[in-house]
Write a protein that holds these residues in place. Sequence first.
Motif, PDB file in Angstrom:
ATOM      1  N   LYS A 173       0.833  -1.216   0.000  1.00  0.00           N
ATOM      2  CA  LYS A 173       0.000   0.000   0.000  1.00  0.00           C
ATOM      3  C   LYS A 173       0.867   1.265   0.000  1.00  0.00           C
ATOM      4  O   LYS A 173       0.593   2.211  -0.739  1.00  0.00           O
ATOM      5  CB  LYS A 173      -0.934   0.015   1.221  1.00  0.00           C
ATOM      6  N   ARG A 174       1.933   1.240   0.817  1.00  0.00           N
ATOM      7  CA  ARG A 174       2.805   2.435   0.886  1.00  0.00           C
ATOM      8  C   ARG A 174       3.499   2.711  -0.445  1.00  0.00           C
ATOM      9  O   ARG A 174       3.599   3.857  -0.876  1.00  0.00           O
ATOM     10  CB  ARG A 174       3.853   2.256   1.988  1.00  0.00           C
ATOM     11  N   ASN A 208       0.954   3.983  -2.903  1.00  0.00           N
ATOM     12  CA  ASN A 208       0.601   5.351  -2.522  1.00  0.00           C
ATOM     13  C   ASN A 208       1.690   6.331  -2.975  1.00  0.00           C
ATOM     14  O   ASN A 208       1.404   7.404  -3.512  1.00  0.00           O
ATOM     15  CB  ASN A 208       0.421   5.419  -1.006  1.00  0.00           C
ATOM     16  N   GLU A 217       1.424   7.173  -6.439  1.00  0.00           N
ATOM     17  CA  GLU A 217       0.094   7.757  -6.725  1.00  0.00           C
ATOM     18  C   GLU A 217      -0.812   6.764  -7.450  1.00  0.00           C
ATOM     19  O   GLU A 217      -1.556   7.128  -8.357  1.00  0.00           O
ATOM     20  CB  GLU A 217       0.228   9.056  -7.529  1.00  0.00           C
ATOM     21  N   LEU A 229      -2.430   4.179  -5.431  1.00  0.00           N
ATOM     22  CA  LEU A 229      -3.308   3.542  -4.439  1.00  0.00           C
ATOM     23  C   LEU A 229      -4.710   4.128  -4.491  1.00  0.00           C
ATOM     24  O   LEU A 229      -4.890   5.343  -4.451  1.00  0.00           O
ATOM     25  CB  LEU A 229      -2.722   3.702  -3.036  1.00  0.00           C
ATOM     26  N   ARG A 278      -8.213   5.474  -3.508  1.00  0.00           N
ATOM     27  CA  ARG A 278      -8.484   6.435  -2.434  1.00  0.00           C
ATOM     28  C   ARG A 278      -9.067   5.818  -1.168  1.00  0.00           C
ATOM     29  O   ARG A 278      -8.948   6.361  -0.088  1.00  0.00           O
ATOM     30  CB  ARG A 278      -9.454   7.516  -2.927  1.00  0.00           C
ATOM     31  N   VAL A 292      -3.046   4.707   4.515  1.00  0.00           N
ATOM     32  CA  VAL A 292      -1.669   4.229   4.618  1.00  0.00           C
ATOM     33  C   VAL A 292      -1.165   4.487   6.028  1.00  0.00           C
ATOM     34  O   VAL A 292      -1.238   5.611   6.522  1.00  0.00           O
ATOM     35  CB  VAL A 292      -0.758   4.942   3.590  1.00  0.00           C
TER      36      VAL A 292
END
Length: 324
Positions: free
Chosen positions: A223-224, A227, A230, A232, A234, A238
């Motif tokens: 996930k990180r 993210n 850009e 991931l 909404r 995180v």
Amino acid sequence: MHMSEKEVLDILGQKVGLGESAKVSFNVAKLHTQNRIDVPVIIERSKKPGPTILITAGIHGDEVNGVEIVRQVIAKGINKPKRGTIICVPVINVFGFIHMDRLFPDGRDLNRVFPGGKGGSLASRVAHKLMTQIVPHADLILDFHTGGADRFNAAQIRIVKNEVVLDELAQVFGAPFIFNSKNLNKSFRNSCYKLGIPMLLFEGGKSFHIDNTITNTGVNGVKRVLNHLEMLNRKFKVSRPKKQCVRITESKWIRAKYSGMFKPTVNVTSKVEKGDVIGNITDPYGSFNHFIKAPNNGYIFNVNESPIIYQGDAIFHISTKLED
């Protein structure tokens, strides 16, 4: 990024447009009973173009925890990107997974036959197909592994030294350890490195075992990274890593001086000082008790969880040098 902006992804004989999802079969070989064996490749594409991330696990058929991480990424919908494309291959060595065996039916370790060849062994053919038909689409690969045998690995990202892009992404992933290790010859990571495709290799847990902490660390790391790129969706939050990341540049295995019954007394991820007792070896008859001491200050990032060990067995992995 070169491949990523393609309107149509042409993969394993199927065309997948922007905004489309697909399950494509990575067909390798039939079982000896003539049953087809298809490894599903799960593709999710956003309407918005962006990078292509390949998420893989199960190069070794016994490394169930890596497979579980990729399974959760799919089950939770983390693999549906806000932009770009995410390709998931949860079990590369499905033969080994069926038999609960690390290796291929031909006794080969898939991670030592890359980049493989069309006319080679079964393992070699699978490596070749992966390298020619799936890997070239990727801009970044996240590959999930698990400690071998009873050796429990602390969650760690393995990368080669002095690679700026990998360094940054490893920090972003947020596992407790980043371990600088050389690319092994004929490994998946080395073959991707030669193609110029960056890979974060995750290690955590032990074979035939699913550990919740390891699983969560892996899923949160994915996930990180998404993210950061850009990508991931909404709806996902995180979290910040619980621990400050420790970078290990050099390490050594502590080996058993005696055969016997083994009890570690420190947890994986423990910081120890030289001379600390970290475990003991006894015999079934209560006649001897050998205390294992830390040879230096460092972090223990792998612990052998086998209750019975032989002289010379690797029982702890300890850092000998950290990056400041």
